[in-house]
Design an enzyme around this catalytic site. Structure first.
Site, PDB file in Angstrom:
ATOM      1  N   GLU A 116      -9.369   6.110   1.035  1.00  0.00           N
ATOM      2  CA  GLU A 116      -8.599   5.825  -0.183  1.00  0.00           C
ATOM      3  C   GLU A 116      -9.403   6.159  -1.454  1.00  0.00           C
ATOM      4  O   GLU A 116      -9.072   5.690  -2.537  1.00  0.00           O
ATOM      5  CB  GLU A 116      -8.146   4.358  -0.224  1.00  0.00           C
ATOM      6  N   HIS A 142      -5.547  -5.776   2.943  1.00  0.00           N
ATOM      7  CA  HIS A 142      -4.312  -5.898   3.735  1.00  0.00           C
ATOM      8  C   HIS A 142      -3.909  -7.371   3.763  1.00  0.00           C
ATOM      9  O   HIS A 142      -4.106  -8.060   4.766  1.00  0.00           O
ATOM     10  CB  HIS A 142      -4.523  -5.332   5.132  1.00  0.00           C
ATOM     11  N   GLU A 170      -0.342 -21.351 -12.693  1.00  0.00           N
ATOM     12  CA  GLU A 170      -1.453 -20.547 -13.219  1.00  0.00           C
ATOM     13  C   GLU A 170      -1.210 -19.040 -13.094  1.00  0.00           C
ATOM     14  O   GLU A 170      -1.908 -18.257 -13.739  1.00  0.00           O
ATOM     15  CB  GLU A 170      -2.743 -20.878 -12.462  1.00  0.00           C
TER      16      GLU A 170
HETATM   17  P1  13P Z   1     -10.737   3.338   5.290  1.00  0.00           P
HETATM   18  O1  13P Z   1     -11.374   2.802   6.542  1.00  0.00           O
HETATM   19  O2  13P Z   1     -10.769   4.856   5.254  1.00  0.00           O
HETATM   20  O3  13P Z   1     -11.285   2.706   4.047  1.00  0.00           O
HETATM   21  O4  13P Z   1      -9.177   2.996   5.362  1.00  0.00           O
HETATM   22  C1  13P Z   1      -8.747   1.688   5.486  1.00  0.00           C
HETATM   23  C2  13P Z   1      -7.452   1.449   4.790  1.00  0.00           C
HETATM   24  O5  13P Z   1      -7.131   0.314   4.490  1.00  0.00           O
HETATM   25  C3  13P Z   1      -6.578   2.606   4.459  1.00  0.00           C
HETATM   26  O6  13P Z   1      -5.562   2.237   3.585  1.00  0.00           O
HETATM   27 ZN    ZN Z   2      -5.120   0.082   3.671  1.00  0.00          ZN
END
Ligand code: 13P
Ligand code: ZN
Length: 274
Positions: A116, A142, A170
């Protein structure tokens, strides 16, 4: 002086571990980048390798030319960063054209910066400009509850912002400019980087539908705290929606206006639509 003794490196490692402990980084999920203050490298310049290959970023970030970044590695696990930072994170330098990077430290067993990197660097470029250089941290996680909401709420900035603001008093103080939403897109490339960085002109938070969240902050505390606050609000909303489709009571538009006055924040009227 060892690179691992630098304060920003310690802060970066701590944040990776904190994110893992929150459950936001299954496997290699998520990535973190920090725009390094050049003066913070003064004692370790001789530890940086300046002979490495120059590799394509995959987008153009001319305003970040000649800047160093600390980044997580692609395919590397956040849970391993604290155990072996030198194998899992890297310091990179952007070239003078803003199109290539060189790995100068870290990833000692091989590897590349996060896939990314285009999104991170385009977000850094936007935030460096709009914050007058103050923002230094871009963080992608995530986050479970926020992702869950992208299956049930319309993918609109106004709706995500307002629903999450209502979940904790908040919230509008922590993210007054609101939240942008990127519809589902293929991750890891320039297109999603352009879409996200356009939202970052206005917001400090962007949600990627069915994927996760990006936040920007001045430092590790502010960026982590922002991610944490949004995800906590999302968790409350998931609980509320699990109990009932209809809230019996909530914070009203005029109450947000009162809050904005007392807490000295500006809340855009587009989020106070009902
Ligand atoms: P990377 O391991 O390349 O950082 O990718 C993880 C990820 O969350 C891709 O969106
Ligand atoms: Zn990701």
């Amino acid at each position: 002086m060892n690179i691992l003794d630098l304060e920003f490196v310690k802060g970066f490692i701590r944040m990776c571990n904190d994110g893992f402990n929150q459950g936001w980084h299954e496997r290699n999920g998520g990535n973190l980048t920090y725009r390094i203050k050049e003066e913070d490298l003064k004692d370790v310049r001789d530890l940086l390798n300046t002979d490495g290959e120059w590799l394509e970023i995959g987008t153009e970030v001319p305003s970040l030319a000649n800047e160093h970044f600390l980044v997580t590695g692609s395919g590397k696990y956040f849970r391993n960063v604290i155990l072996d930072p030198e194998s899992n994170i890297a310091i990179i330098l952007i070239d003078e054209t803003g199109t290539k990077y060189q790995i100068q430290w870290g990833l000692k067993d091989g590897g590349k910066p996060t896939s990314e990197l285009p999104s991170h660097l385009m977000n850094h470029a936007v935030k460096k400009e709009v914050s007058g250089g103050k923002h230094r941290v871009i963080y992608h996680a995530h986050t479970t509850n926020t992702i869950a909401l992208t299956f049930v709420l319309p993918l609109k900035d106004e709706i995500f912002t307002r629903e999450l603001w209502e979940m904790a008093t908040e919230c509008p103080v922590v993210f007054p400019s609101g939240i942008g939403v990127v519809p589902w897109m293929v991750p890891g490339g320039k297109d999603i980087a352009v879409a996200t960085s356009n939202l970052m002109k206005e917001y400090d938070v962007a949600i990627w539908a069915h994927h996760g969240m990006f936040v920007s902050g001045e430092d590790f505390d502010l960026a982590f705290g922002l991610m944490h606050t949004v995800e906590k609000a999302a968790e409350i909303l998931v609980k509320v929606l699990s109990i009932t489709p209809n809230k019996l009571q909530t914070i009203q538009a005029d109450e947000f206006r009162q809050l904005a006055k007392d807490f000295n924040v500006t809340l855009p009227e587009k989020f106070l639509y009902k």
